[in-house]
Design a protein around this motif. Structure first.
Motif, PDB file in Angstrom:
ATOM      1  N   GLY A  89       0.822  -1.102  -0.099  1.00 31.57           N
ATOM      2  CA  GLY A  89      -0.100  -0.008  -0.026  1.00 31.57           C
ATOM      3  C   GLY A  89       0.818   1.164  -0.274  1.00 31.57           C
ATOM      4  O   GLY A  89       0.489   2.371  -0.649  1.00 31.57           O
ATOM      5  N   LEU A  90       2.136   1.390   0.941  1.00 32.87           N
ATOM      6  CA  LEU A  90       2.905   2.448   0.773  1.00 32.87           C
ATOM      7  C   LEU A  90       3.323   2.534  -0.428  1.00 32.87           C
ATOM      8  O   LEU A  90       3.575   3.779  -1.105  1.00 32.87           O
ATOM      9  CB  LEU A  90       3.915   2.202   1.928  1.00 32.87           C
ATOM     10  N   LEU A  91       3.880   1.662  -0.959  1.00 32.08           N
ATOM     11  CA  LEU A  91       4.689   1.745  -2.244  1.00 32.08           C
ATOM     12  C   LEU A  91       3.727   2.228  -3.440  1.00 32.08           C
ATOM     13  O   LEU A  91       4.198   2.937  -4.425  1.00 32.08           O
ATOM     14  CB  LEU A  91       5.255   0.419  -2.867  1.00 32.08           C
ATOM     15  N   ASP A 134      10.610  -2.626  10.405  1.00 32.83           N
ATOM     16  CA  ASP A 134      10.160  -1.466  10.999  1.00 32.83           C
ATOM     17  C   ASP A 134      10.480  -0.303  10.573  1.00 32.83           C
ATOM     18  O   ASP A 134      10.603   0.888  11.097  1.00 32.83           O
ATOM     19  CB  ASP A 134      10.528  -1.610  12.366  1.00 32.83           C
ATOM     20  N   ALA A 135      11.119  -0.443   9.293  1.00 32.06           N
ATOM     21  CA  ALA A 135      11.565   0.554   8.495  1.00 32.06           C
ATOM     22  C   ALA A 135      10.728   1.800   8.360  1.00 32.06           C
ATOM     23  O   ALA A 135       9.298   1.551   8.282  1.00 32.06           O
ATOM     24  CB  ALA A 135      12.102   0.311   7.059  1.00 32.06           C
ATOM     25  N   THR A 136      11.100   2.922   8.324  1.00 27.43           N
ATOM     26  CA  THR A 136      10.243   3.940   8.041  1.00 27.43           C
ATOM     27  C   THR A 136       9.706   4.140   6.531  1.00 27.43           C
ATOM     28  O   THR A 136      10.501   3.547   5.733  1.00 27.43           O
ATOM     29  CB  THR A 136      10.705   5.468   8.669  1.00 27.43           C
ATOM     30  N   PHE A 137       8.728   4.959   6.461  1.00 28.38           N
ATOM     31  CA  PHE A 137       8.311   5.295   4.678  1.00 28.38           C
ATOM     32  C   PHE A 137       9.173   5.695   3.868  1.00 28.38           C
ATOM     33  O   PHE A 137       9.536   5.060   2.937  1.00 28.38           O
ATOM     34  CB  PHE A 137       6.974   5.969   4.878  1.00 28.38           C
ATOM     35  N   PRO A 138      10.117   6.693   4.395  1.00 22.56           N
ATOM     36  CA  PRO A 138      11.115   7.097   3.589  1.00 22.56           C
ATOM     37  C   PRO A 138      12.356   6.045   3.187  1.00 22.56           C
ATOM     38  O   PRO A 138      12.658   6.064   2.451  1.00 22.56           O
ATOM     39  CB  PRO A 138      11.755   8.391   4.430  1.00 22.56           C
ATOM     40  N   GLU A 139      12.613   5.241   4.613  1.00 23.48           N
ATOM     41  CA  GLU A 139      13.652   4.100   4.360  1.00 23.48           C
ATOM     42  C   GLU A 139      13.235   3.204   3.225  1.00 23.48           C
ATOM     43  O   GLU A 139      14.001   2.843   2.628  1.00 23.48           O
ATOM     44  CB  GLU A 139      13.655   3.449   5.494  1.00 23.48           C
ATOM     45  N   LEU A 140      11.896   2.750   3.257  1.00 28.36           N
ATOM     46  CA  LEU A 140      11.340   1.950   2.351  1.00 28.36           C
ATOM     47  C   LEU A 140      11.734   2.478   0.684  1.00 28.36           C
ATOM     48  O   LEU A 140      12.077   1.697   0.058  1.00 28.36           O
ATOM     49  CB  LEU A 140       9.834   1.544   2.577  1.00 28.36           C
TER      50      LEU A 140
END
Length: 238
Positions: free
Chosen positions: A20-22, A107-113
């Protein structure tokens, strides 16, 4: 250019969240989701993604074996980015030798992903200091009791120096400063080194340096993170 991604994790909540985030990004398209390694291999064969985001531990075919099959079937066109936790760090070395290009904590953050997917899709290695610095050193050191399959024979002294500095986490710019040469010359040495040793990226170069005993645990110099290994920056490609 749109980055095509397959997300594989046996935990539906994690899988759906990452997909979903991607999917919110205009330059990223999630072309498939898989609940295990076997499904990931099938979906990757069908959609030919640029990146396969794979949980290391999945039922049946695990993420490492899935990465190996996906990379082989695509001829290296699909890059593997492994999802891991600190509790599963013993699999890092095996994942790298299977051809994985990087690691991402669950548990990476959205920017890290987003950064991880884009770096790997761009053909670079993502060596996070949170995971690989200490672990590559430790687990590779355990594996080098047997004679390495390769040697530095055929490499110039300068190419060996560059290999060691790559393994210690230095970027191209850092290597240029350390050796008092230009960044362009560093890139030339890296290209020749990779060609001679049949290396795909910096992740494989790090493994090779440890396997050959050129770098040992605790010998990092100038890098950040444990043992001097750090994430590949914008200038860290070949």
């Amino acid at each position: 250019m749109v980055i095509r991604v397959v997300v594989a994790d046996d935990q539906a909540v994690v899988r759906t969240a990452f997909a979903g985030l991607l999917g919110t990004q205009p330059d990223i398209e999630v072309v498939g989701e898989a609940e295990d390694g076997a499904a990931a291999v099938r979906i990757a064969a069908e959609h030919r993604p640029d990146v396969a985001l794979l949980d290391i531990r999945m039922p049946g075919l695990n993420g490492i074996e899935a990465a190996r099959e996906i990379i082989a079937a695509s001829g290296g066109a699909t890059r593997a980015l492994m999802l891991t936790t600190f509790g599963l760090d013993e699999y890092v070395y095996d994942a790298l030798t299977a051809g994985a290009s990087g690691f991402l904590l669950k548990d990476a953050t959205f920017p890290e992903l987003l950064h991880a997917v884009r770096v790997v899709a761009d053909g670079r290695a993502l060596l996070s200091p949170d995971i690989t610095g200490r672990l590559i050193a430790e687990f590779t050191r355990q594996r080098v009791a047997a004679p390495p399959a390769r040697s530095v024979e055929g490499l110039t002294t300068r190419e060996v120096e560059v290999l060691v500095l790559i393994a210690r986490g230095l970027s191209n710019g850092d290597i240029a400063d350390r050796l008092t040469i230009t960044a362009h010359t560093v890139k030339t040495h890296i290209n020749r080194l990779f060609a001679k040793m049949e290396l795909r990226d910096r992740a494989q170069a790090v493994i090779l340096a440890y396997e050959l005993g050129l770098v040992v645990a605790g010998s990092g110099a100038g890098g950040s993170g444990a043992d001097g290994i750090r994430a590949a920056g914008p200038d860290a490609g070949r």
